[in-house]
Design an enzyme around this catalytic site. Sequence first.
Site, PDB file in Angstrom:
ATOM      1  N   TYR A 177      10.102 -87.660   5.070  1.00  0.00           N
ATOM      2  CA  TYR A 177      11.535 -86.958   4.883  1.00  0.00           C
ATOM      3  C   TYR A 177      11.215 -85.564   4.248  1.00  0.00           C
ATOM      4  O   TYR A 177      11.807 -84.577   4.592  1.00  0.00           O
ATOM      5  CB  TYR A 177      12.327 -87.641   4.154  1.00  0.00           C
ATOM      6  CG  TYR A 177      13.857 -87.074   4.086  1.00  0.00           C
ATOM      7  CD1 TYR A 177      14.573 -87.484   4.796  1.00  0.00           C
ATOM      8  CD2 TYR A 177      14.100 -86.048   3.004  1.00  0.00           C
ATOM      9  CE1 TYR A 177      15.976 -86.818   4.751  1.00  0.00           C
ATOM     10  CE2 TYR A 177      15.332 -85.374   3.046  1.00  0.00           C
ATOM     11  CZ  TYR A 177      16.291 -86.065   3.901  1.00  0.00           C
ATOM     12  OH  TYR A 177      17.523 -85.168   3.896  1.00  0.00           O
ATOM     13  N   PHE A 233      24.519 -62.668  22.813  1.00  0.00           N
ATOM     14  CA  PHE A 233      24.134 -64.069  23.443  1.00  0.00           C
ATOM     15  C   PHE A 233      25.380 -64.591  23.037  1.00  0.00           C
ATOM     16  O   PHE A 233      25.984 -64.556  22.137  1.00  0.00           O
ATOM     17  CB  PHE A 233      22.899 -64.604  23.034  1.00  0.00           C
ATOM     18  CG  PHE A 233      22.649 -65.948  23.744  1.00  0.00           C
ATOM     19  CD1 PHE A 233      22.465 -66.014  25.122  1.00  0.00           C
ATOM     20  CD2 PHE A 233      22.632 -67.126  22.857  1.00  0.00           C
ATOM     21  CE1 PHE A 233      22.216 -67.209  25.570  1.00  0.00           C
ATOM     22  CE2 PHE A 233      22.426 -68.250  23.616  1.00  0.00           C
ATOM     23  CZ  PHE A 233      22.220 -68.537  24.798  1.00  0.00           C
ATOM     24  N   THR A 234      25.906 -65.626  23.798  1.00  0.00           N
ATOM     25  CA  THR A 234      27.034 -66.327  23.862  1.00  0.00           C
ATOM     26  C   THR A 234      27.155 -66.894  22.275  1.00  0.00           C
ATOM     27  O   THR A 234      28.212 -66.809  21.864  1.00  0.00           O
ATOM     28  CB  THR A 234      27.226 -67.467  24.892  1.00  0.00           C
ATOM     29  OG1 THR A 234      26.274 -68.273  24.980  1.00  0.00           O
ATOM     30  CG2 THR A 234      27.761 -66.825  26.170  1.00  0.00           C
ATOM     31  N   ASP A 274      15.658 -61.928  17.770  1.00  0.00           N
ATOM     32  CA  ASP A 274      15.716 -63.504  18.430  1.00  0.00           C
ATOM     33  C   ASP A 274      14.485 -63.585  19.180  1.00  0.00           C
ATOM     34  O   ASP A 274      14.391 -62.679  20.291  1.00  0.00           O
ATOM     35  CB  ASP A 274      16.837 -63.283  19.260  1.00  0.00           C
ATOM     36  CG  ASP A 274      17.003 -64.828  19.862  1.00  0.00           C
ATOM     37  OD1 ASP A 274      16.396 -65.579  20.083  1.00  0.00           O
ATOM     38  OD2 ASP A 274      18.190 -64.930  20.384  1.00  0.00           O
ATOM     39  N   LYS A 277      12.885 -72.968  23.940  1.00  0.00           N
ATOM     40  CA  LYS A 277      12.487 -71.700  24.892  1.00  0.00           C
ATOM     41  C   LYS A 277      10.879 -71.553  24.455  1.00  0.00           C
ATOM     42  O   LYS A 277      10.411 -71.617  25.541  1.00  0.00           O
ATOM     43  CB  LYS A 277      13.480 -70.588  24.898  1.00  0.00           C
ATOM     44  CG  LYS A 277      14.731 -71.034  25.524  1.00  0.00           C
ATOM     45  CD  LYS A 277      15.665 -69.477  25.459  1.00  0.00           C
ATOM     46  CE  LYS A 277      17.164 -69.780  25.611  1.00  0.00           C
ATOM     47  NZ  LYS A 277      17.085 -70.415  27.115  1.00  0.00           N
ATOM     48  N   ARG A 307      26.937 -66.663  34.542  1.00  0.00           N
ATOM     49  CA  ARG A 307      26.964 -65.659  33.292  1.00  0.00           C
ATOM     50  C   ARG A 307      27.884 -64.540  33.554  1.00  0.00           C
ATOM     51  O   ARG A 307      27.178 -63.441  34.133  1.00  0.00           O
ATOM     52  CB  ARG A 307      25.354 -65.279  33.185  1.00  0.00           C
ATOM     53  CG  ARG A 307      24.416 -66.531  33.098  1.00  0.00           C
ATOM     54  CD  ARG A 307      24.300 -66.730  31.319  1.00  0.00           C
ATOM     55  NE  ARG A 307      25.566 -67.521  30.840  1.00  0.00           N
ATOM     56  CZ  ARG A 307      25.736 -67.922  29.627  1.00  0.00           C
ATOM     57  NH1 ARG A 307      24.399 -67.923  28.818  1.00  0.00           N
ATOM     58  NH2 ARG A 307      26.577 -68.374  29.081  1.00  0.00           N
ATOM     59  N   PHE A 337      32.787 -71.933  28.183  1.00  0.00           N
ATOM     60  CA  PHE A 337      32.137 -72.312  29.662  1.00  0.00           C
ATOM     61  C   PHE A 337      31.300 -73.388  29.679  1.00  0.00           C
ATOM     62  O   PHE A 337      30.999 -73.925  30.464  1.00  0.00           O
ATOM     63  CB  PHE A 337      31.105 -71.017  29.900  1.00  0.00           C
ATOM     64  CG  PHE A 337      30.013 -71.051  28.669  1.00  0.00           C
ATOM     65  CD1 PHE A 337      28.812 -71.527  29.061  1.00  0.00           C
ATOM     66  CD2 PHE A 337      30.318 -70.202  27.533  1.00  0.00           C
ATOM     67  CE1 PHE A 337      27.784 -71.322  27.948  1.00  0.00           C
ATOM     68  CE2 PHE A 337      29.372 -70.166  26.319  1.00  0.00           C
ATOM     69  CZ  PHE A 337      27.958 -70.668  26.742  1.00  0.00           C
TER      70      PHE A 337
END
Length: 482
Positions: free
Chosen positions: A80, A132-133, A223, A266, A389, A455
Amino acid sequence: MQEIKFYSGENLPLELHKVRIVQKLHLVPIERRLEALYEGGFNTFRLSTKDVFLDMLTDSGTNAMSDNQLAAMMQADDAYAGSQSFVKLQKAVQDVLGKKYLLPVHQGRAAENIISVAYVRKGSLVPMNYHFTTAMAHITDKGGQIAELLYDEAYVVNSDHPFKGNMNIEKLEEVINYHGPKNIPFIRMEASTNLIGGQPFSVQNMRDVRALADKYGIRVVLDCSLLGENAYLVLKREEEFKNSDMKTVIHAFTSLADLCYFSARKISSSRGGGMCTDNPEIIKELEAFVPLYEGFTTYGGISVREIESMAVGLYETLDESMICQSPEYIKYLIGELDKKGIPVIKPAGVLGAHLDAMQICAHIPQSQYPAGALAAALFLISGIRGMERGSISNQRDEYGNETYADMELLRLAVPRRVFTLSQIKYVEDRLTWLYDNRHLIGGLKFVYEPPVLRFFMGGLEPVNDWPQKLMAKFKEDFGDSL
């Protein structure tokens, strides 16, 4: 990486990997695809994979993992706290991203939440190359606002500009002076700009952003989720780095940021995410939120097996022969569609191929969501699941008014090492047919609309019987073919 030429003269992307594990796909009849659309509220997020043939919704968590990543998962230290798997990941972050300190989180939007909780206040403004959303949702949820600062070239669909994701430096300084540095908690750069076609920005642009940030005492947040692919395009397009390598370019970017965060779904073809920095003060400002929202600071809500695969995946991001596969497939698909006159975002970017629904569905008003309609139509006639998009991916303003997107795009994601070239050619074929019959596509309207990130789970329906007419034309041309 050297170019590989074919004797035939064809310009084809060549896979530099072999397939060792496969997953069966199903291409169901068009009648079932129409039923699935109605069941899913004409929202491709709500489709079941049992009805999807080629899943081009996203590259997030859908990239193919390598044999070395799968093997590493069997070596996990399941402690842990103080796990040695975390030590491996921390070392990978230092080597690949060049940052000393790491805080793990369960995915990229978890990092966005913690960064926003720590720094954004009511009245804050966050300048960025483009939103970005989820990043925008977390910032506005904490009372902040965003300012999107791209050059005009970024919105030109058919362009040869190599770095449409560049931040507009002149506008950035204007925004800083207007709002005041104290009201700007950080400047955010996204590699690569997801919502305008996966377009990269240059190292020089990042240097210019850094210079302004230093002038006004503002932090820079990067990012890094698609930094590998952004770096690959820098190698191809930025003269200074034409003889460089992936690690040099990646470090050039990250060295200019005070704080980096990423979605491992990603950048490393695994699960999870992280925030990393060289600044111990930033760690102190952020680390208390990790146990509160995510888990202990050496696992951050991630399976320890995924932490092992993430470490290997980060090192693989430095392998140009691995990173190139997705951008080269996207470039190929964009080129073939462009030859047929189908409006696509050019030059080819990263993450996926982006179709301009504003042109393809010029007969559909933005109030009827042309990009969402195009996504539904493509699924109906092909079983290909893409992502809207456009305005559906936007959110209403504080008064409930629709805020229409700058661009209405259908994104067809091309995850790393997932699709074969014949499947890409199937995409090309069905899009060609759909473009020739685009007049049959109609609009959509909301019947269920969540207040945030609509969305994902929102429900829509067609404004008339256009799906039935499109299916009838498909059957007329293809008969009983799937």
